[in-house]
Design a protein around this motif. Sequence first.
Motif, PDB file in Angstrom:
ATOM      1  N   PRO A  26      43.144  13.811  56.766  1.00 14.43           N
ATOM      2  CA  PRO A  26      43.524  13.325  55.530  1.00 14.43           C
ATOM      3  C   PRO A  26      42.960  14.297  54.195  1.00 14.43           C
ATOM      4  O   PRO A  26      41.802  14.538  54.575  1.00 14.43           O
ATOM      5  CB  PRO A  26      43.039  12.085  55.407  1.00 14.43           C
ATOM      6  CG  PRO A  26      41.873  12.075  56.363  1.00 14.43           C
ATOM      7  CD  PRO A  26      42.200  12.876  57.501  1.00 14.43           C
ATOM      8  N   MET A  27      43.423  14.663  53.263  1.00 18.77           N
ATOM      9  CA  MET A  27      43.249  15.450  52.276  1.00 18.77           C
ATOM     10  C   MET A  27      43.721  15.259  51.136  1.00 18.77           C
ATOM     11  O   MET A  27      44.961  15.423  50.831  1.00 18.77           O
ATOM     12  CB  MET A  27      43.369  17.064  52.651  1.00 18.77           C
ATOM     13  CG  MET A  27      42.583  17.442  53.942  1.00 18.77           C
ATOM     14  SD  MET A  27      42.890  19.147  54.201  1.00 18.77           S
ATOM     15  CE  MET A  27      44.398  19.117  55.161  1.00 18.77           C
ATOM     16  N   VAL A  28      42.943  14.709  50.337  1.00 19.53           N
ATOM     17  CA  VAL A  28      43.261  14.431  48.800  1.00 19.53           C
ATOM     18  C   VAL A  28      43.996  15.660  48.153  1.00 19.53           C
ATOM     19  O   VAL A  28      43.590  16.851  48.109  1.00 19.53           O
ATOM     20  CB  VAL A  28      42.068  13.955  47.949  1.00 19.53           C
ATOM     21  CG1 VAL A  28      42.611  13.954  46.453  1.00 19.53           C
ATOM     22  CG2 VAL A  28      41.714  12.562  48.382  1.00 19.53           C
ATOM     23  N   MET A  51      44.081  10.441  51.217  1.00 20.23           N
ATOM     24  CA  MET A  51      43.388   9.138  50.854  1.00 20.23           C
ATOM     25  C   MET A  51      44.137   8.425  49.647  1.00 20.23           C
ATOM     26  O   MET A  51      44.329   9.248  48.795  1.00 20.23           O
ATOM     27  CB  MET A  51      41.998   9.421  50.485  1.00 20.23           C
ATOM     28  CG  MET A  51      41.338   7.929  50.214  1.00 20.23           C
ATOM     29  SD  MET A  51      39.711   8.384  49.533  1.00 20.23           S
ATOM     30  CE  MET A  51      40.086   8.735  47.856  1.00 20.23           C
ATOM     31  N   GLN A  82      46.044   6.782  55.064  1.00 19.59           N
ATOM     32  CA  GLN A  82      44.604   6.559  54.951  1.00 19.59           C
ATOM     33  C   GLN A  82      44.583   5.867  53.512  1.00 19.59           C
ATOM     34  O   GLN A  82      45.086   6.369  52.593  1.00 19.59           O
ATOM     35  CB  GLN A  82      43.743   7.627  54.962  1.00 19.59           C
ATOM     36  CG  GLN A  82      42.481   7.434  54.893  1.00 19.59           C
ATOM     37  CD  GLN A  82      41.333   8.455  54.636  1.00 19.59           C
ATOM     38  OE1 GLN A  82      41.673   9.243  53.625  1.00 19.59           O
ATOM     39  NE2 GLN A  82      40.574   8.660  55.646  1.00 19.59           N
ATOM     40  N   LYS A 150      37.915   6.235  59.650  1.00 23.06           N
ATOM     41  CA  LYS A 150      37.290   7.571  59.766  1.00 23.06           C
ATOM     42  C   LYS A 150      35.882   7.712  59.151  1.00 23.06           C
ATOM     43  O   LYS A 150      35.797   7.154  58.013  1.00 23.06           O
ATOM     44  CB  LYS A 150      38.172   8.544  58.952  1.00 23.06           C
ATOM     45  CG  LYS A 150      37.570  10.099  58.704  1.00 23.06           C
ATOM     46  CD  LYS A 150      38.491  11.253  58.350  1.00 23.06           C
ATOM     47  CE  LYS A 150      38.007  12.545  58.133  1.00 23.06           C
ATOM     48  NZ  LYS A 150      37.604  12.638  56.802  1.00 23.06           N
ATOM     49  N   ASN A 211      35.676  15.696  64.297  1.00 23.38           N
ATOM     50  CA  ASN A 211      35.998  16.462  62.995  1.00 23.38           C
ATOM     51  C   ASN A 211      34.598  17.140  62.852  1.00 23.38           C
ATOM     52  O   ASN A 211      33.613  16.660  62.532  1.00 23.38           O
ATOM     53  CB  ASN A 211      36.299  15.280  61.831  1.00 23.38           C
ATOM     54  CG  ASN A 211      36.883  16.042  60.565  1.00 23.38           C
ATOM     55  OD1 ASN A 211      36.346  15.757  59.477  1.00 23.38           O
ATOM     56  ND2 ASN A 211      37.358  17.221  60.462  1.00 23.38           N
ATOM     57  N   ALA A 235      40.529  20.008  58.823  1.00 26.61           N
ATOM     58  CA  ALA A 235      41.043  20.110  57.279  1.00 26.61           C
ATOM     59  C   ALA A 235      40.951  21.310  56.597  1.00 26.61           C
ATOM     60  O   ALA A 235      42.073  22.288  56.680  1.00 26.61           O
ATOM     61  CB  ALA A 235      39.992  19.196  56.788  1.00 26.61           C
ATOM     62  N   GLU A 236      39.805  21.858  56.525  1.00 30.00           N
ATOM     63  CA  GLU A 236      39.650  23.339  55.841  1.00 30.00           C
ATOM     64  C   GLU A 236      40.422  24.398  56.630  1.00 30.00           C
ATOM     65  O   GLU A 236      40.924  25.194  56.182  1.00 30.00           O
ATOM     66  CB  GLU A 236      38.394  23.723  55.267  1.00 30.00           C
ATOM     67  CG  GLU A 236      37.752  22.943  54.231  1.00 30.00           C
ATOM     68  CD  GLU A 236      36.833  24.030  53.597  1.00 30.00           C
ATOM     69  OE1 GLU A 236      35.920  24.687  54.156  1.00 30.00           O
ATOM     70  OE2 GLU A 236      36.730  23.601  52.180  1.00 30.00           O
ATOM     71  N   CYS A 373      37.933  14.991  48.044  1.00 33.00           N
ATOM     72  CA  CYS A 373      37.405  14.182  48.870  1.00 33.00           C
ATOM     73  C   CYS A 373      36.714  14.496  50.312  1.00 33.00           C
ATOM     74  O   CYS A 373      36.973  14.040  51.258  1.00 33.00           O
ATOM     75  CB  CYS A 373      38.289  12.795  49.172  1.00 33.00           C
ATOM     76  SG  CYS A 373      37.283  11.652  49.813  1.00 33.00           S
ATOM     77  N   GLU A 374      35.828  15.653  49.950  1.00 36.56           N
ATOM     78  CA  GLU A 374      35.401  16.290  51.161  1.00 36.56           C
ATOM     79  C   GLU A 374      34.322  15.683  51.670  1.00 36.56           C
ATOM     80  O   GLU A 374      33.596  16.007  52.699  1.00 36.56           O
ATOM     81  CB  GLU A 374      35.125  17.919  50.812  1.00 36.56           C
ATOM     82  CG  GLU A 374      36.243  18.717  50.289  1.00 36.56           C
ATOM     83  CD  GLU A 374      35.911  19.989  49.814  1.00 36.56           C
ATOM     84  OE1 GLU A 374      35.211  20.422  50.725  1.00 36.56           O
ATOM     85  OE2 GLU A 374      36.475  20.435  48.858  1.00 36.56           O
TER      86      GLU A 374
HETATM   87  C1  LIG Z   1      40.620  19.268  49.893  1.00 37.76           C
HETATM   88  C2  LIG Z   1      39.992  18.606  50.837  1.00 37.76           C
HETATM   89  C3  LIG Z   1      40.579  16.905  50.625  1.00 37.76           C
HETATM   90  C4  LIG Z   1      39.990  15.982  51.410  1.00 37.76           C
HETATM   91  N1  LIG Z   1      40.335  14.726  51.398  1.00 37.76           N
HETATM   92  C5  LIG Z   1      40.130  13.729  52.063  1.00 37.76           C
HETATM   93  C6  LIG Z   1      40.614  12.595  52.145  1.00 37.76           C
HETATM   94  O1  LIG Z   1      41.400  12.231  51.328  1.00 37.76           O
HETATM   95  N2  LIG Z   1      40.096  11.628  52.964  1.00 37.76           N
HETATM   96  C7  LIG Z   1      39.279  11.923  54.149  1.00 37.76           C
HETATM   97  O2  LIG Z   1      38.808  10.857  54.915  1.00 37.76           O
HETATM   98  N3  LIG Z   1      38.501  13.266  54.090  1.00 37.76           N
HETATM   99  C8  LIG Z   1      38.866  14.250  53.268  1.00 37.76           C
HETATM  100  N4  LIG Z   1      38.569  15.141  53.145  1.00 37.76           N
HETATM  101  C9  LIG Z   1      37.419  15.845  54.289  1.00 37.76           C
HETATM  102  C10 LIG Z   1      38.312  16.095  55.624  1.00 37.76           C
HETATM  103  O3  LIG Z   1      39.184  15.176  56.090  1.00 37.76           O
HETATM  104  C11 LIG Z   1      37.081  16.428  56.773  1.00 37.76           C
HETATM  105  O4  LIG Z   1      36.622  15.212  57.248  1.00 37.76           O
HETATM  106  C12 LIG Z   1      36.227  17.482  56.107  1.00 37.76           C
HETATM  107  O5  LIG Z   1      36.771  18.728  55.575  1.00 37.76           O
HETATM  108  C13 LIG Z   1      35.529  18.234  57.483  1.00 37.76           C
HETATM  109  O6  LIG Z   1      36.634  18.836  58.296  1.00 37.76           O
HETATM  110  P1  LIG Z   1      36.912  20.414  58.242  1.00 37.76           P
HETATM  111  O7  LIG Z   1      35.538  20.951  58.738  1.00 37.76           O
HETATM  112  O8  LIG Z   1      38.006  20.599  59.222  1.00 37.76           O
HETATM  113  O9  LIG Z   1      37.012  20.780  56.818  1.00 37.76           O
HETATM  114  C14 LIG Z   1      39.029  16.353  52.299  1.00 37.76           C
HETATM  115  C15 LIG Z   1      38.634  17.669  52.509  1.00 37.76           C
HETATM  116  C16 LIG Z   1      39.276  18.845  51.896  1.00 37.76           C
HETATM  117  C17 LIG Z   1      38.945  20.001  52.074  1.00 37.76           C
END
Ligand SMILES: Cc1cc2nc3c(=O)[nH]c(=O)nc-3n(C[C@H](O)[C@H](O)[C@H](O)COP(=O)(O)O)c2cc1C
Length: 374
Positions: A26-28, A51, A82, A150, A211, A235-236, A373-374
């Motif tokens: 999930p990524m805002v 989210m 989410q 999560k 994750n 995510a990233e 929302c990282e």
């Molecule tokens: C741009 C962006 C937006 C995010 N938005 C959310 C979100 O909406 N809901 C959530 O649970 N985590 C959100 N996250 C966190 C990611 O889902 C993830 O938990 C976190 O980045 C670690 O994973 P990664 O190492 O693969 O980046 C966001 C991360 C990024 C980079």
Amino acid sequence: MSSHQKLQGYEFYRKVLGSANYVLAPMVDQSEYAWRILSRRYGAQVCYTPMIHAKMFCDESNKQYRTDVWSTGKYDRPLIVQFCANDPEILLKAALKVQAQCDAVDLNLGCPQHIARRGHYGSFLQDEWNLIFNLINILHKNLSIPVTAKIRVFPEVEKTIKYAKMIESAGAQLLTVHGRVREQKGHKTGLADWEQIRKVKEALKIPVISNGNILYFEDIQRCLDATGADGIMSAEGNLYNPAIFAGINPPVWQMAKEYLEICQTVPTKISYIRGHLFKIYRPALPYHTDIREQLAKVNTLEEMFTLSEELRKRLMKTAEESKEDSEIRKDENGFKIFPYWICQPNVRTESGNSKKKKEETIESNIVPETLQCE
Ligand SMILES: Cc1cc2nc3c(=O)[nH]c(=O)nc-3n(C[C@H](O)[C@H](O)[C@H](O)COP(=O)(O)O)c2cc1C
């Protein structure tokens, strides 16, 4: 007990989620419908929506918010929607609005941003176990589809395990564990703790998704082996290389073009598109600063196509001229060095800082901190 007959735990994971290993996070503002289409094309097996704020989603006077955050289509499955929330009744009301168009509803318990502290949701609920139990349980009892969650970890693994078990007992049918504590954000991001994830996985009966720390395709198997998790969430890694799950690193122009073409068929907010292009193009932009500046200003899809086409021509020319030099090497820390026209992870140092701080400045100005929302 749920009042609905529905698949649970591993049955749900196998039959509905297809025993997915590759999960789009999930990524805002960034895991929107158009991006999910692209990510699925390149191997994502389950996708999460960004989210959604349950209260705002239920606000009849704020139709714009709903249109901005929620859009889907026939092939956008399996899909997990989410929400963030702190009121069980409101969460249920929001979830009921989407349950016919998705496969599960997820509760965000990981968001560490200031906005989550102010709004009292995400990781700022992690000390209110009764409330969390009620939020999950009301969905478990009343939805026709499963509820998932999560979380972030606590510093103490024993507490994380207790926490995870409480969430399982409330009715969650799958748990994603982001192996970082709440304080690990921004320049303090650092590494995720796979050992904690392994211990949670051992302690639970429901499927666990790991994750954190996935930069390259090869990291996925390493993570599955180290944690014993059922799948991994990216995510990233996915934002900088939408083909990460396919195990390839395509040229940036190819991913950008495909994404823009999808946006032609699926209405997408310009700010989301801009955010994606900045990330896909990230390695190339320091070499083409005029494009970077224009990308920050343009406001239509057409202009983004024109800009992308200009960048494509320049990069293809450079790639052509340096053909012999495009072999992948590794730096002193073992990170792969890709040519700058290839999709590649945004490698951060131990402290969590990006290696290329300066170039990031424009990009981070584009997505307001309040929405991240990282
Ligand atoms: C741009 C962006 C937006 C995010 N938005 C959310 C979100 O909406 N809901 C959530 O649970 N985590 C959100 N996250 C966190 C990611 O889902 C993830 O938990 C976190 O980045 C670690 O994973 P990664 O190492 O693969 O980046 C966001 C991360 C990024 C980079």
